[in-house]
Design a protein around this motif. Structure first.
Motif, mmCIF file in Angstrom:
data_model
loop_
_atom_site.group_PDB
_atom_site.id
_atom_site.type_symbol
_atom_site.label_atom_id
_atom_site.label_comp_id
_atom_site.label_asym_id
_atom_site.label_seq_id
_atom_site.Cartn_x
_atom_site.Cartn_y
_atom_site.Cartn_z
ATOM 1 N N PRO A 141 -16.372 -7.544 -28.942
ATOM 2 C CA PRO A 141 -17.312 -6.418 -28.804
ATOM 3 C C PRO A 141 -18.760 -6.868 -28.680
ATOM 4 N N GLU A 142 -19.141 -7.891 -29.439
ATOM 5 C CA GLU A 142 -20.529 -8.360 -29.411
ATOM 6 C C GLU A 142 -20.875 -8.982 -28.053
ATOM 7 N N GLN A 179 -19.707 0.274 -32.033
ATOM 8 C CA GLN A 179 -20.376 -0.496 -30.980
ATOM 9 C C GLN A 179 -19.491 -0.574 -29.732
ATOM 10 N N LEU A 180 -18.195 -0.783 -29.931
ATOM 11 C CA LEU A 180 -17.270 -0.838 -28.804
ATOM 12 C C LEU A 180 -17.128 0.525 -28.144
ATOM 13 N N GLN A 181 -17.108 1.611 -28.932
ATOM 14 C CA GLN A 181 -17.066 2.951 -28.344
ATOM 15 C C GLN A 181 -18.221 3.155 -27.362
ATOM 16 N N ILE A 489 -27.859 -9.015 -31.333
ATOM 17 C CA ILE A 489 -26.909 -7.954 -30.993
ATOM 18 C C ILE A 489 -25.666 -8.089 -31.868
ATOM 19 N N GLY A 490 -25.182 -6.976 -32.377
ATOM 20 C CA GLY A 490 -23.963 -6.976 -33.185
ATOM 21 C C GLY A 490 -24.143 -6.159 -34.443
ATOM 22 N N THR A 491 -23.027 -5.902 -35.099
ATOM 23 C CA THR A 491 -23.048 -5.097 -36.328
ATOM 24 C C THR A 491 -22.485 -5.860 -37.514
ATOM 25 N N ILE A 492 -22.118 -7.135 -37.321
ATOM 26 C CA ILE A 492 -21.607 -7.934 -38.426
ATOM 27 C C ILE A 492 -22.799 -8.453 -39.210
ATOM 28 N N VAL A 493 -22.947 -7.980 -40.417
ATOM 29 C CA VAL A 493 -24.066 -8.405 -41.268
ATOM 30 C C VAL A 493 -23.482 -9.133 -42.462
ATOM 31 N N GLN A 702 -30.900 1.189 -51.432
ATOM 32 C CA GLN A 702 -31.851 0.173 -50.995
ATOM 33 C C GLN A 702 -31.121 -1.100 -50.572
ATOM 34 N N ARG A 703 -30.075 -1.468 -51.323
ATOM 35 C CA ARG A 703 -29.276 -2.627 -50.926
ATOM 36 C C ARG A 703 -28.575 -2.368 -49.596
ATOM 37 N N ARG A 704 -28.052 -1.160 -49.433
ATOM 38 C CA ARG A 704 -27.355 -0.812 -48.202
ATOM 39 C C ARG A 704 -28.298 -0.833 -47.019
ATOM 40 N N PHE A 705 -29.566 -0.508 -47.270
ATOM 41 C CA PHE A 705 -30.550 -0.432 -46.201
ATOM 42 C C PHE A 705 -30.760 -1.787 -45.537
ATOM 43 N N ARG A 706 -30.474 -2.866 -46.249
ATOM 44 C CA ARG A 706 -30.640 -4.189 -45.653
ATOM 45 C C ARG A 706 -29.774 -4.335 -44.402
ATOM 46 N N GLU A 707 -28.516 -3.876 -44.495
ATOM 47 C CA GLU A 707 -27.620 -3.940 -43.338
ATOM 48 C C GLU A 707 -28.129 -3.060 -42.208
ATOM 49 N N ILE A 708 -28.569 -1.857 -42.566
ATOM 50 C CA ILE A 708 -29.057 -0.915 -41.560
ATOM 51 C C ILE A 708 -30.313 -1.457 -40.878
ATOM 52 N N ALA A 709 -31.212 -2.071 -41.658
ATOM 53 C CA ALA A 709 -32.435 -2.643 -41.095
ATOM 54 C C ALA A 709 -32.120 -3.768 -40.122
ATOM 55 N N ARG A 710 -31.106 -4.570 -40.444
ATOM 56 C CA ARG A 710 -30.713 -5.661 -39.546
ATOM 57 C C ARG A 710 -30.118 -5.118 -38.247
#
Length: 869
Positions: A141-142, A179-181, A489-493, A702-710
């Motif tokens: 996908p990436e 991401q693949l969708q 590019i990608g969603t793997i954090v 706030q911890r979860r936001f790290r993934e979203i920010a990336r």
């Protein structure tokens, strides 16, 4: 260049016949559907021949022809243009898939070309693909999304006539699947006649999986049932513990595991965490030093070259056993594997079935999964998993609902490629299943975010990533921003990691930065099956050498505790209900009967229609043990929620312990649990509000936001291979700064809302929590006043104590408590004395702020005593 003369269109049935094979009915049905132009989903067990069902039909459908004269002459420029894109979720699967797909091309001397495009693809091969793509491209996908960020590649991708998504069950439930969708939505726009097929196994919601893949368009579901033999059994412990605690059998089962490995040709030994895999590999090697070179360890933190060697050795049949984690869950074909051992609970029915399929990986061969319990109650789980598999009760997997961080990334990707106009791209994005309900307001926010970073970041040029040009086409205006985006590019954090490398030598893999930070030079740690000594840390690399010490620390990776699935929990309670009625079917339930008899004598056995609550008073205070069988994550939310609601009636301080079966609330206050355990206490009204009050949801968000920010591009991790990657502290500090800026100056920022939503839905599983509350309200409350910890309550005591004791002290005190409870179970103890004295032996006698077990913090107590509003 003219193509060589081609004759003889490919015939799947004839190719099968040439190899002496007979196609299964589901393979024939798939061939017919694909050749007729249908899209769809093929759902069949691992090792049943799904790949041949899809690939051979694609060769026939799109006119793969034999090249004449022989010998074969085929070049990329003379072969047909890009026709099939094959999506795989893992790089390792890509290489294995390429070998399988190449087989009919080579054996039938067809005119198609085939190559890979993943993060491991060489620069020369990428350059060749820039000039002309192969007829069939295997990618991830990436990498597909990266190709869409280039206009020239989009033009080439527009010629694709079919997309195949392998292992769709691994993608549908996460952001990689989203991401693949979005990538498929773009490919469908480029070619509205595009055929799309998915391959999957172990799914409980097949129709929805098809609909998500095809974006709601019509499509077939082909169910592949070949009657593949499946054997699921259990290694029974030599002596059953009537008072078990999580993991206490563990290595005690080593002799039986060794015998099981000895009896099979090649065995995969699955564990749920990487640290457990390291420990078990070392234990096996210590017990059988003659197996050096015949057994190996495999997990995702080991270097790619190490994993490649293990996989190649597995395929060649030169290894006796491999101790592994989910890194070997997916469809790499290891024909020599005869048996799978699952150490500890598989935590889910589908996972057990998936791992079973790693053995006997050919049609007609028996797949064998052997459960190895790490505590006595896992015998019940083993019986439950076997029954659930037999009755087809597998877990469902649901797609995320419009994650805006993935959407923001996609906007920049398409702007980098051909550019976009907002109305056209909105219509395209809404064809992706996860964004069907995307509102105009959310779309406008996303456009504003990529254009100027939202209202809080307008003054910073680096967040003006996309701008409309004079023609109204939105594009990325800066080459540096383009390079930065393509690099991330990608969603793997993944959690920030540090390379482990021999001083002046080879890379071994990666461990989490926080683990290395706790070590000093000269300390030893176990990794990759070796005892290593840390020499020094240099530029995010831990330089090591082989240690002379025999003991050391074991790395612990985040996410080690898997969630207990609803389907496995329901199957387990069903087994307990049969036991409560005196029915012990199968060797596991017969073995665990003495434990359940004690549970029945001292309290009760949970059933589907009853909610068991045990109330006990000890010198520590008042204990409530409740057994909803909803999994560790849900139980943490339930325990905190009940504590919060009790605090509305009276101030109280609670200590909490949870496991997959239930939870304990302990307080020194006088609490009348029978009076408080009312339907109102278990109500799902005001659920989200009360959960947010009862847990530190702000810190979790706030911890979860790290993934979203990336993912959204706020935080840049660095260019791959540049050596300039940010550390965990830098990434966390950067994302935390954004979080605070948005919270104070842009509180309506939808990424903040997304962070809170993901915490509630994914980490706290509030949907499942609500379902659990509703189910509990429909059950009859069975309150038992007990005189001592029961077999179900005992492991919860240990969960609480192990947070604040060293492992040595804990083991010693557990032994005393078990001895006391065993005397009581045998009628030798005075319950009015021994039960209280035993718990006082367990009570921590060390400062609460710092535990002695490796520097872990003791679990904080929760104080509840505020009124709502």
């Amino acid at each position: 260049m003219n193509a060589p003369a081609s004759t003889s269109a490919f015939d799947p049935a004839a190719w099968f016949a040439s190899r002496g094979w007979t196609p299964f009915p589901f393979q024939q049905a798939t061939w017919q559907s694909i050749i007729a132009g249908d899209s769809g989903l093929l759902h069949a067990s691992t090792g049943s021949g799904k790949t041949w069902a899809i690939w051979l039909a694609a060769l026939a459908r799109f006119g793969a022809k034999k090249i004449e004269p022989s010998p074969l002459k085929r070049t990329r420029m003379s072969a047909p243009k890009l026709t099939v894109i094959w999506i795989t979720p893992m790089r390792a699967l890509a290489a294995d898939t390429a070998k399988a797909l190449a087989e009919p091309i080579e054996s039938a001397q067809l005119d198609w070309t085939l190559s890979l495009r993943t993060g491991d693809t060489s620069s020369s091969e990428r350059a060749a693909q820039e000039r002309r793509l192969p007829t069939a491209l295997i990618t991830t996908p990436e990498s597909l999304t990266l190709m869409l960020s280039k206009a020239t590649q989009q033009d080439a991708l527009a010629g694709a006539r079919m997309v195949v998504v392998d292992e769709w069950h691994e993608l549908i439930g996460n952001k990689r699947g989203v991401q693949l969708q979005l990538a498929l939505a773009r490919l469908r726009k480029l070619n509205p006649a595009l055929q799309i097929w998915g391959l999957s196994a172990t799914l409980g919601n097949i129709d929805l999986a098809r609909d998500v893949l095809l974006a709601g368009a019509p499509g077939r579901v082909v169910q592949g049932d070949i009657g593949k033999p499946l054997l699921i059994d259990t290694l029974l412990p030599p002596r059953l513990e009537r008072f078990p605690w999580a993991g206490h059998l563990g290595i005690a089962m080593l002799p039986q595991v060794i015998d099981a490995i000895e009896d099979a040709g090649t065995t995969l030994v699955f564990l749920n965490t990487r640290s457990q895999a390291e420990l078990w590999y070392q234990a096996l090697l210590n017990a059988r030093p003659d197996w050096a070179g015949l057994i190996a360890v495999h997990h995702g933190s080991l270097d790619r070259e190490v994993r490649d060697w293990v996989e190649a050795s597995l395929k060649a049949g030169t290894l006796k056993a491999v101790v592994c984690t989910s890194s070997l869950d997916l469809g790499v074909d290891f024909v020599p594997v005869e048996r799978v051992l699952q150490i500890g609970s598989p935590k889910g029915v589908a996972r057990a079935l998936q791992r079973a399929g790693r053995s006997g990986h050919q049609p007609g061969r028996t797949s064998r999964l052997t459960m190895v319990p790490t505590h006595s109650m896992e015998l019940v789980e083993a019986a439950a998993a076997r029954h659930a598999i037999a009755t087809g009760h597998l877990e469902t997997r649901l797609p995320p609902n419009k994650p805006l961080d993935v959407l923001v990334q996609h906007l920049v990707t398409i702007a980098l490629g051909t550019g976009f106009t907002p109305p056209e791209l909105l219509a395209e994005v809404r064809t992706a299943w996860s964004y069907q309900a995307l509102t105009a307001e959310e779309w406008e926010w996303a456009l504003g975010f990529v254009r100027q970073g939202g209202s809080a970041l307008t003054a910073y040029p680096e967040y003006r990533r996309v701008e409309p040009d004079e023609a109204g086409i939105w594009r990325v205006p800066d080459a540096a921003l383009a390079r930065r985006h393509r690099s991330n590019i990608g969603t793997i954090v993944s959690d920030a990691s540090m390379v482990v490398q021999y001083m002046g030598g080879a890379r071994l893999g990666t461990v989490e930065e926080g683990f290395i930070a706790r070590l000093a030079p000269g300390d030893a740690f176990l990794f990759g099956g070796r005892m290593l000594e840390l020499i020094r840390v240099h530029e995010m690399t831990a330089l090591v050498r082989l240690a002379k010490k025999s003991k050391g620390a074991v790395p612990r990776w985040q996410g080690g505790r898997m969630s207990f699935s609803t389907e496995l929990a329901d199957a387990m309670v069903e087994q307990l209900e049969l036991a409560a009625a005196g029915e012990f079917a199968g060797p596991e339930m017969q073995a665990v009967a003495p434990l359940l008899q004690v549970q029945q004598d001292w309290s009760a056995i949970p059933t589907r229609n009853t909610l068991l609550a045990e109330v006990w008073h000890s010198r520590e205070g008042n204990h409530l043990f409740l057994y909803p069988f909803a999994g560790r994550h849900v139980h943490l939310g339930l325990a905190s929620l009940l504590g919060w609601r009790v605090g509305q009636h009276q101030p109280a301080t609670f200590s909490i312990a949870v496991n997959d079966y239930g939870f304990e609330l302990l307080t020194s206050a006088d609490v009348d649990w029978p009076a408080l355990l009312t339907p109102e206490l278990l109500s799902d009204e005001h659920l989200l509000e009360d959960v947010l009050h009862s847990l530190n949801a702000g810190e979790l968000a706030q911890r979860r936001f790290r993934e979203i920010a990336r993912i959204s591009g706020l935080v840049f991790q660095g260019h791959p291979g540049s050596g300039g990657g940010k550390s965990a502290r830098q990434l966390q500090a950067s994302s935390s700064l954004f979080y605070e800026v948005f919270r104070k100056h842009d509180p309506s920022n939808l990424l903040l809302t997304q962070a809170q939503t993901e915490v509630l839905r994914q980490e706290l599983e509030t949907t499942r929590l609500q379902d659990s509350l509703q189910r509990m309200q429909g059950q009859a409350l069975n309150i038992q006043r007990v005189q001592r910890p029961t077999p179900l309550g005992f492991p919860l005591l240990i969960e609480r104590f192990r947070e604040s004791m060293s492992s040595e002290k804990l083991a010693d005190r557990i032994a005393r408590l078990v001895a006391t409870l065993e005397r009581a179970a045998s009628g030798e103890a005075d319950p009015s004395i021994d039960a209280h004295a035993a718990v006082m032996f367990m009570a921590p006698d060390m400062p609460k702020k710092q535990a002695r077990s490796g520097g872990r913090r003791a679990r904080p107590k929760r104080v509840f005593g505020h009124t709502r509003g």
